[in-house]
Design an enzyme around this catalytic site. Structure first.
Site, PDB file in Angstrom:
ATOM      1  CB  CYS A 156      39.069  30.634  34.323  1.00 38.94           C
ATOM      2  SG  CYS A 156      39.213  32.003  35.300  1.00 38.94           S
ATOM      3  CG  HIS A 172      40.936  41.121  37.813  1.00 40.52           C
ATOM      4  ND1 HIS A 172      40.613  40.636  36.696  1.00 40.52           N
ATOM      5  CD2 HIS A 172      40.660  39.960  38.710  1.00 40.52           C
ATOM      6  CE1 HIS A 172      40.294  39.406  36.640  1.00 40.52           C
ATOM      7  NE2 HIS A 172      40.381  38.760  37.985  1.00 40.52           N
TER       8      HIS A 172
END
Length: 387
Positions: A330, A205
């Site tokens: 993240c 991605h």
């Protein structure tokens, strides 16, 4: 009337799925939807053939054999298989020393923390303010019991490129394995990945493929393969290292995205550099610190700290105009100083306020850079007056 979306300057976190990729993915979802493990009918045969073609293509791009590439859900899973999968071998051979850096992604640092709890000794290198490690620093830490060196290809926060090809060449004559987290580098600097790297983690991605698919390259050294132990069991797919039904649409989408990016990379690179030049030039109107050595960076990631400005407050100020982040998607929700900038030994005033701007050229075509910079400059002046 729908509200206009902010310009997207967070492509290091994820990219838009290329419409040409989405078309292929949809086809394998609703037309050729067979299971690649079904061997008794044409639906399964076509799916299996598509997976093999994707495997052949991706392996060829990084100079590997198709049998040396397995599909995963992304770079995080690939990192875990590579790092934790070596643990049993390291324990058996009494080789428990691992070299990495303080600026790795959490998808590497946290598995290594787990290994440390099992008795492994993890050696963290610091690149200093440049953000770029030296081959000499790696060489100096090598020992007879060094099982693994794990370094990222391109830093996800600063865009600084690490000298992985040189490290790979040095380690190839040793018994130490080399793992590279290439989430940000695959597609952009593929030539580096053709070096003799034992383990390469790939994410889809970051180059216009769907989320949820990636790969792990596991190169042989002569006839010997890296002695990985699986983390999951059941089914035997992907050399028994990653069992489970293969997500054929995502795998084909990953291959399609990689094919497109490979073909259009030179144009993408030139346009990304051109945007960077305009952006950096305009930002000179502000008081800022550019983080990381700019001679060794990918063209689409820029990390800056605006002096006297809180990065989180600035993001809120800019949210109607541009979508940006303070660092890794993240960890950005934690609102803590960047471990990457701290690992570069930058002052807290800089490390706590790094702002990452990252772009794909086609997604910033409508951005008014001057308007964005004027907003930043005004906010910086206002912050200074309050101080």
């Amino acid at each position: 009337m729908p509200q206009q979306m902010a310009a997207y300057l967070d492509s290091a976190a994820t990219t838009r799925v290329d419409p040409r990729v989405a078309e292929v993915v949809l086809h394998w979802m609703v037309e050729d939807f067979g299971n690649a493990g079904s061997r008794t009918h044409e639906w399964g045969t076509r799916a299996k053939r598509a997976v093999q073609q994707a495997r052949d293509q991706l392996a060829t791009q990084v100079g590997a054999s198709p049998s040396e590439l397995i599909f995963t859900s992304g770079a995080t899973e690939s990192n875990n298989i590579a790092l934790l999968g070596l643990a049993a071998y390291g324990e058996k051979e009494d080789r428990r020393h691992i070299i990495t850096s303080a600026i790795e992604h959490k998808a590497v640092l946290e598995p290594l923390e787990h290994l440390a709890s099992r008795g492994f000794e993890v050696d963290f290198l610091s690149p200093g303010p440049s953000g770029r490690l030296s081959v000499e620093a790696v060489r100096e830490r090598l020992r007879d019991d060094t099982l693994l060196v794990s370094l990222m290809h391109v830093n996800n926060e600063t865009g600084v490129i690490q000298p992985i090809a040189e490290v790979a060449d040095h380690l190839r004559d040793t018994s130490t394995y080399f793992h590279v987290d290439a989430a940000q580098g695959f597609g952009k600097l593929t030539e580096d990945l053709r070096s003799p790297i034992d383990l390469i983690s790939i994410s889809g991605h970051k180059i216009g493929a769907p989320k949820g698919v990636g790969a792990l390259v596991i190169r042989r050294r002569g006839r010997n393969t890296v002695p990985l132990t699986p983390l999951m069991y059941g089914g035997g797919q992907e050399r028994k290292l990653r069992p489970g039904t293969l997500p054929v649409p995502l795998i084909v989408g990953l291959a399609k995205a990689a094919e497109i990016f490979e073909r259009e990379r030179d144009q993408w690179w030139g346009e990304a550099i051109a945007f960077r030049s305009r952006l950096v030039g305009a930002l000179q109107k502000t008081d800022l610190h550019i983080n990381g050595e700019q001679e060794h960076v990918v063209p689409h990631i820029l990390n800056v700290s605006f002096n006297g400005v809180d990065a989180e407050a600035l993001i809120v100020q800019l949210k109607e105009l541009v979508a940006v982040s303070t660092g890794s998607a993240c960890t950005s929700a934690s609102y803590t100083p960047s471990h990457v900038l701290r690992g570069m030994q930058l002052p807290d005033s800089i490390a706590a306020n790094g702002l990452r701007l990252s772009w794909f050229p086609d997604q910033v075509a409508d951005l008014d850079i001057d308007e964005m910079v004027a907003e930043i400059a005004e906010f910086q002046v206002g912050t200074a007056s309050l101080g």
